[in-house]
Design a protein around this motif. Structure first.
Motif, PDB file in Angstrom:
ATOM      1  N   ALA A 145      19.011 -15.909  53.830  1.00 40.22           N
ATOM      2  CA  ALA A 145      19.111 -17.314  54.232  1.00 40.22           C
ATOM      3  C   ALA A 145      17.845 -18.070  53.844  1.00 40.22           C
ATOM      4  O   ALA A 145      17.909 -19.200  53.338  1.00 40.22           O
ATOM      5  CB  ALA A 145      19.352 -17.404  55.735  1.00 40.22           C
ATOM      6  N   ILE A 146      16.690 -17.472  54.074  1.00 40.50           N
ATOM      7  CA  ILE A 146      15.423 -18.121  53.726  1.00 40.50           C
ATOM      8  C   ILE A 146      15.321 -18.346  52.227  1.00 40.50           C
ATOM      9  O   ILE A 146      14.904 -19.417  51.760  1.00 40.50           O
ATOM     10  CB  ILE A 146      14.242 -17.283  54.251  1.00 40.50           C
ATOM     11  N   GLN A 147      15.723 -17.333  51.451  1.00 42.80           N
ATOM     12  CA  GLN A 147      15.659 -17.478  49.990  1.00 42.80           C
ATOM     13  C   GLN A 147      16.545 -18.623  49.513  1.00 42.80           C
ATOM     14  O   GLN A 147      16.184 -19.368  48.593  1.00 42.80           O
ATOM     15  CB  GLN A 147      16.098 -16.178  49.300  1.00 42.80           C
ATOM     16  N   HIS A 148      17.720 -18.767  50.120  1.00 40.45           N
ATOM     17  CA  HIS A 148      18.608 -19.872  49.739  1.00 40.45           C
ATOM     18  C   HIS A 148      17.979 -21.223  50.062  1.00 40.45           C
ATOM     19  O   HIS A 148      18.004 -22.140  49.234  1.00 40.45           O
ATOM     20  CB  HIS A 148      19.955 -19.743  50.461  1.00 40.45           C
ATOM     21  N   ALA A 149      17.443 -21.348  51.281  1.00 44.06           N
ATOM     22  CA  ALA A 149      16.899 -22.644  51.709  1.00 44.06           C
ATOM     23  C   ALA A 149      15.717 -23.062  50.854  1.00 44.06           C
ATOM     24  O   ALA A 149      15.623 -24.214  50.414  1.00 44.06           O
ATOM     25  CB  ALA A 149      16.496 -22.576  53.180  1.00 44.06           C
ATOM     26  N   VAL A 150      14.800 -22.134  50.603  1.00 44.61           N
ATOM     27  CA  VAL A 150      13.596 -22.454  49.834  1.00 44.61           C
ATOM     28  C   VAL A 150      13.898 -22.502  48.341  1.00 44.61           C
ATOM     29  O   VAL A 150      13.508 -23.439  47.643  1.00 44.61           O
ATOM     30  CB  VAL A 150      12.480 -21.435  50.135  1.00 44.61           C
ATOM     31  N   GLY A 151      14.612 -21.506  47.863  1.00 51.96           N
ATOM     32  CA  GLY A 151      14.842 -21.409  46.424  1.00 51.96           C
ATOM     33  C   GLY A 151      15.743 -22.489  45.873  1.00 51.96           C
ATOM     34  O   GLY A 151      15.517 -22.993  44.774  1.00 51.96           O
ATOM     35  N   ARG A 152      16.749 -22.881  46.638  1.00 51.75           N
ATOM     36  CA  ARG A 152      17.685 -23.892  46.146  1.00 51.75           C
ATOM     37  C   ARG A 152      17.393 -25.280  46.713  1.00 51.75           C
ATOM     38  O   ARG A 152      17.942 -26.265  46.224  1.00 51.75           O
ATOM     39  CB  ARG A 152      19.121 -23.481  46.471  1.00 51.75           C
ATOM     40  N   GLY A 153      16.545 -25.362  47.721  1.00 54.94           N
ATOM     41  CA  GLY A 153      16.211 -26.651  48.312  1.00 54.94           C
ATOM     42  C   GLY A 153      17.348 -27.184  49.152  1.00 54.94           C
ATOM     43  O   GLY A 153      18.267 -27.815  48.643  1.00 54.94           O
ATOM     44  N   GLY A 154      17.314 -26.932  50.460  1.00 55.86           N
ATOM     45  CA  GLY A 154      18.385 -27.381  51.342  1.00 55.86           C
ATOM     46  C   GLY A 154      18.454 -26.522  52.581  1.00 55.86           C
ATOM     47  O   GLY A 154      17.478 -25.868  52.972  1.00 55.86           O
ATOM     48  N   VAL A 155      19.619 -26.483  53.187  1.00 58.21           N
ATOM     49  CA  VAL A 155      19.801 -25.868  54.501  1.00 58.21           C
ATOM     50  C   VAL A 155      20.428 -24.490  54.375  1.00 58.21           C
ATOM     51  O   VAL A 155      21.303 -24.257  53.533  1.00 58.21           O
ATOM     52  CB  VAL A 155      20.679 -26.767  55.390  1.00 58.21           C
ATOM     53  N   SER A 156      19.971 -23.571  55.224  1.00 60.83           N
ATOM     54  CA  SER A 156      20.659 -22.313  55.489  1.00 60.83           C
ATOM     55  C   SER A 156      20.880 -22.206  56.982  1.00 60.83           C
ATOM     56  O   SER A 156      20.044 -22.639  57.781  1.00 60.83           O
ATOM     57  CB  SER A 156      19.840 -21.112  55.009  1.00 60.83           C
ATOM     58  N   VAL A 157      22.008 -21.612  57.367  1.00 62.11           N
ATOM     59  CA  VAL A 157      22.360 -21.479  58.777  1.00 62.11           C
ATOM     60  C   VAL A 157      22.642 -20.013  59.083  1.00 62.11           C
ATOM     61  O   VAL A 157      23.405 -19.354  58.363  1.00 62.11           O
ATOM     62  CB  VAL A 157      23.592 -22.327  59.143  1.00 62.11           C
ATOM     63  N   VAL A 158      22.005 -19.512  60.127  1.00 65.23           N
ATOM     64  CA  VAL A 158      22.262 -18.158  60.614  1.00 65.23           C
ATOM     65  C   VAL A 158      22.875 -18.270  62.000  1.00 65.23           C
ATOM     66  O   VAL A 158      22.277 -18.853  62.910  1.00 65.23           O
ATOM     67  CB  VAL A 158      20.970 -17.320  60.671  1.00 65.23           C
ATOM     68  N   SER A 159      24.077 -17.739  62.169  1.00 63.58           N
ATOM     69  CA  SER A 159      24.746 -17.710  63.470  1.00 63.58           C
ATOM     70  C   SER A 159      24.464 -16.360  64.125  1.00 63.58           C
ATOM     71  O   SER A 159      24.768 -15.314  63.545  1.00 63.58           O
ATOM     72  CB  SER A 159      26.256 -17.918  63.313  1.00 63.58           C
ATOM     73  N   LEU A 160      23.895 -16.410  65.321  1.00 63.70           N
ATOM     74  CA  LEU A 160      23.437 -15.191  65.983  1.00 63.70           C
ATOM     75  C   LEU A 160      23.952 -15.153  67.413  1.00 63.70           C
ATOM     76  O   LEU A 160      23.503 -15.939  68.263  1.00 63.70           O
ATOM     77  CB  LEU A 160      21.908 -15.136  65.977  1.00 63.70           C
ATOM     78  N   PRO A 161      24.905 -14.261  67.730  1.00 71.67           N
ATOM     79  CA  PRO A 161      25.368 -14.137  69.114  1.00 71.67           C
ATOM     80  C   PRO A 161      24.225 -13.756  70.051  1.00 71.67           C
ATOM     81  O   PRO A 161      23.358 -12.944  69.692  1.00 71.67           O
ATOM     82  CB  PRO A 161      26.417 -13.033  69.034  1.00 71.67           C
ATOM     83  N   GLY A 162      24.227 -14.323  71.248  1.00 71.68           N
ATOM     84  CA  GLY A 162      23.146 -14.074  72.180  1.00 71.68           C
ATOM     85  C   GLY A 162      23.005 -12.620  72.576  1.00 71.68           C
ATOM     86  O   GLY A 162      21.882 -12.133  72.765  1.00 71.68           O
ATOM     87  N   ASP A 163      24.128 -11.900  72.687  1.00 70.46           N
ATOM     88  CA  ASP A 163      24.024 -10.496  73.086  1.00 70.46           C
ATOM     89  C   ASP A 163      23.392  -9.649  71.990  1.00 70.46           C
ATOM     90  O   ASP A 163      22.648  -8.704  72.274  1.00 70.46           O
ATOM     91  CB  ASP A 163      25.392  -9.939  73.478  1.00 70.46           C
ATOM     92  N   ILE A 164      23.659  -9.993  70.730  1.00 73.65           N
ATOM     93  CA  ILE A 164      23.032  -9.250  69.629  1.00 73.65           C
ATOM     94  C   ILE A 164      21.548  -9.563  69.565  1.00 73.65           C
ATOM     95  O   ILE A 164      20.724  -8.674  69.321  1.00 73.65           O
ATOM     96  CB  ILE A 164      23.742  -9.564  68.296  1.00 73.65           C
ATOM     97  N   ALA A 165      21.190 -10.807  69.823  1.00 77.45           N
ATOM     98  CA  ALA A 165      19.770 -11.170  69.825  1.00 77.45           C
ATOM     99  C   ALA A 165      18.986 -10.378  70.860  1.00 77.45           C
ATOM    100  O   ALA A 165      17.789 -10.105  70.678  1.00 77.45           O
ATOM    101  CB  ALA A 165      19.617 -12.669  70.090  1.00 77.45           C
ATOM    102  N   ASP A 166      19.634  -9.981  71.931  1.00 79.60           N
ATOM    103  CA  ASP A 166      18.959  -9.268  73.019  1.00 79.60           C
ATOM    104  C   ASP A 166      18.956  -7.760  72.826  1.00 79.60           C
ATOM    105  O   ASP A 166      18.323  -7.035  73.600  1.00 79.60           O
ATOM    106  CB  ASP A 166      19.640  -9.610  74.345  1.00 79.60           C
ATOM    107  N   GLN A 167      19.661  -7.269  71.808  1.00 80.38           N
ATOM    108  CA  GLN A 167      19.730  -5.818  71.577  1.00 80.38           C
ATOM    109  C   GLN A 167      18.472  -5.314  70.890  1.00 80.38           C
ATOM    110  O   GLN A 167      17.781  -6.070  70.198  1.00 80.38           O
ATOM    111  CB  GLN A 167      20.951  -5.477  70.719  1.00 80.38           C
TER     112      GLN A 167
END
Length: 580
Positions: A145-167
């Motif tokens: 996602a970071i490579q897309h946003a910086v390399g292509r110039g624009g937005v990247s979106v990462v969807s992260l469920p809260g339970d996975i974030a806490d694992q």
């Protein structure tokens, strides 16, 4: 050492990518990430009052710094609020990483409380939008996602469920190299040779410049001088190309002025430099056209091209300048400079005649005084609508100032949120929000963000108690204005109630002193200026096709909108024209 969870790993990767702040509003599914930010000294959580503000602020930070910025929204309604600011950032080619936290992973697809599908919703306003469905997946997905946003110039979106974030994270990731800047792109020799031949064969060449000329001012000036070319610009090209420009003929488009329209239509060869200028009704259809752009998907989508050149403007011109023949005949350039000067002289009195007696205050006069008093390296954030007109015509670029707005997306309410992001990049730099009363009140809650963080943003409020651009659109369509009037409070009193500096200006003689006092104030300040709702603007050339979606008063109650200090520059350029 305690094992990281996925949220901590996520925040570590953002910090390694250079992200300094995460703008957002806390919420249950975001809690693991917010807590990870709390415990990470390299990154700050910026609590705003509306997620739309978070996205606009991140986009502005990215535009000011050129580096990756980030924002976040909680599941469902929280991250949905990001979408408008993300559209703006994406269309402005601002590198932004958006975290859309999500409902529990085991409930996705079952109509759970607050369920949406952010990985699908944000695809149209991003280069990359994906869902983390497994802790092992997160590091590589975020890197991508970071490579897309910086390399292509624009937005990247990462969807992260809260339970996975806490694992627990499966393992500490190695410090993977990340893209932090974009490369320059040089065209092939065949394209350069064809371009050189076309330039040498043309008697009258015009350059029309957009935001892709950032960093290429010296090359554009050298090129224009060698081929004796007038230089016009689009709104997003103004800050990069208008200053120190002896070939300047103004701006074309809906907010245009000067002789840019004539210069683009009366040439033999028009070269579009780094512009995705959207208004093809203002472009000629009977001259040869070359477009140079680093984004190949932009080539030819606005007009018919005789040559498409895929390349960075600066690198392309560095290849072309040594190869083209220097032109001796500057009659076309001198004629366009004369037209430009005459056009500006014809409207300059619109904001200087009897301004000390005109009540409500001319907004043109406000913009001209603001231009004179603001710092030489000020950042101006500009609301969509008539504030765009006043910024385009009165704010003088100098190579150090920045002027940013929702110039491609055209959203209301962008100026204040963008000022927040701009000010966080440097608290010592003057940041001025040129806000309309409609845009300001739409996201007025985030004036409290200025107070909460003691951000010294100066809000200059053009208060005409109306949605004047929309009113003009109705007049164009032959409709009576309806639903465009705002019943406003004394905004200076509101500012003071919030704990900020506030002053109201109703007479022209009060203006300069009020602005100076606000600029001297060390914290946030608001100057509520009551301006004339009948001050309108029209482009320099109008056809029926151009009118659609734009402002033109059927009754011709138009102040032609002077041009501030640009008239002095035009006079100076004209004095440099050789006399026979």
């Amino acid at each position: 050492m305690a094992k990281q969870n996925v949220a901590e790993q996520f925040v570590d990767i953002l910090a390694r990518a250079g992200v300094k702040r995460l703008y957002g509003v806390v919420g249950d599914s975001l809690n693991p990430v917010v807590d990870a930010v709390r415990r990470n000294a390299a990154i700050d959580w910026i609590h705003v009052r509306h997620e739309e503000t978070a996205a606009f602020a991140a986009g502005a930070e990215a535009q000011i710094t050129g580096r990756l910025a980030a924002c976040a929204g909680s599941c469902g309604p929280g991250n949905l609020h990001l979408i408008n600011g993300l559209y703006d950032a994406h269309r402005s080619m601002a590198p932004v990483l958006a975290l859309a936290s999500h409902i529990p992973s085991g409930e996705i697809g079952l109509g759970y409380f607050q369920e949406t599908h952010p990985d699908q919703l944000f695809r149209e306003c991003s280069h990359y939008s994906e869902l983390v469905s497994n802790p092992k997946q997160m590091p590589r997905l975020l890197h991508t996602a970071i490579q897309h946003a910086v390399g292509r110039g624009g937005v990247s979106v990462v969807s992260l469920p809260g339970d996975i974030a806490d694992q627990p994270a499966p393992e500490r990731t190695a410090a993977t190299a990340l893209v932090t800047s974009r490369p320059t792109v040089r065209p092939g020799d065949e394209e350069i040779d064809r371009l050189v031949r076309m330039i040498d064969a043309a008697d009258k060449v015009t350059l029309f410049c957009g935001s892709g000329t950032a960093g290429a001012h010296a090359e554009v000036m050298e090129f224009a001088g060698k081929i004796k070319s007038p230089v016009g610009h689009a709104l997003r090209g103004k800050e990069w190309i208008q200053y120190d420009n002896p070939y300047d003929v103004g701006m074309s488009g809906l907010l245009g002025y000067g002789a840019a329209y004539e210069a683009t239509h009366e040439c033999d060869l028009l070269i579009l430099l780094g512009t995705d200028f959207p208004y093809n009704a203002f472009l000629p259809d009977d001259v040869r056209i070359v477009q140079i752009d680093v984004r190949p998907e932009h080539l030819g989508r606005r007009s018919r091209l005789d040559l498409a050149v895929w390349g960075d403007v600066r690198e392309t011109l560095r290849c072309v300048i040594p190869r083209v023949w220097a032109k001796e005949d500057r009659s076309f350039l001198d004629r366009m400079l004369k037209k430009h000067s005459d056009a500006l002289e014809g409207v300059v009195k619109a904001y200087t005649r009897k301004v000390e007696k005109h009540v409500p205050i001319h907004p043109e006069y406000v913009a001209s005084v603001l231009d004179e008093l603001a710092d030489d390296d000020a950042v101006f954030t500009v609301d969509t609508g008539m504030c765009n007109v006043w910024a385009a015509r009165y704010i003088s670029p100098n190579g150090r100032r920045r002027v940013i707005g929702s110039f491609s997306h055209g959203s209301m309410a962008n100026a204040l949120p963008m000022a927040i992001g701009a000010q966080f990049t440097d608290r010592r730099r003057q940041v001025v929000s040129m806000s309309g009363d409609g845009g300001f009140t739409m996201l007025m809650g985030d004036f409290l963000t200025l107070v909460q963080y003691d951000l010294p943003v100066k809000v200059v409020l053009f208060n005409n108690s109306s949605l004047s651009m929309v009113e003009l659109e109705m007049l164009v369509a032959g409709l009576p204005s309806y639903g465009t009037t705002n019943k406003n409070p004394d905004f200076s009193a509101v500012a003071r109630a919030c704990g900020a500096y506030g002053v109201r200006v109703e007479k022209p003689k009060q203006l300069a002193g009020a602005l100076k006092d606000a600029f001297r104030h060390k914290g946030p300040a608001l100057v509520d200026i009551v301006t004339d709702p009948n001050a309108l603007s029209i482009p320099p050339k109008i056809s029926a096709e151009m009118v659609t979606g734009f402002a033109l008063s059927a009754s011709k109650m138009v102040l032609d909108g002077g041009v501030g200090r640009m008239v002095q520059m035009a006079r100076s350029n004209l004095r440099n024209v050789p006399r026979p």
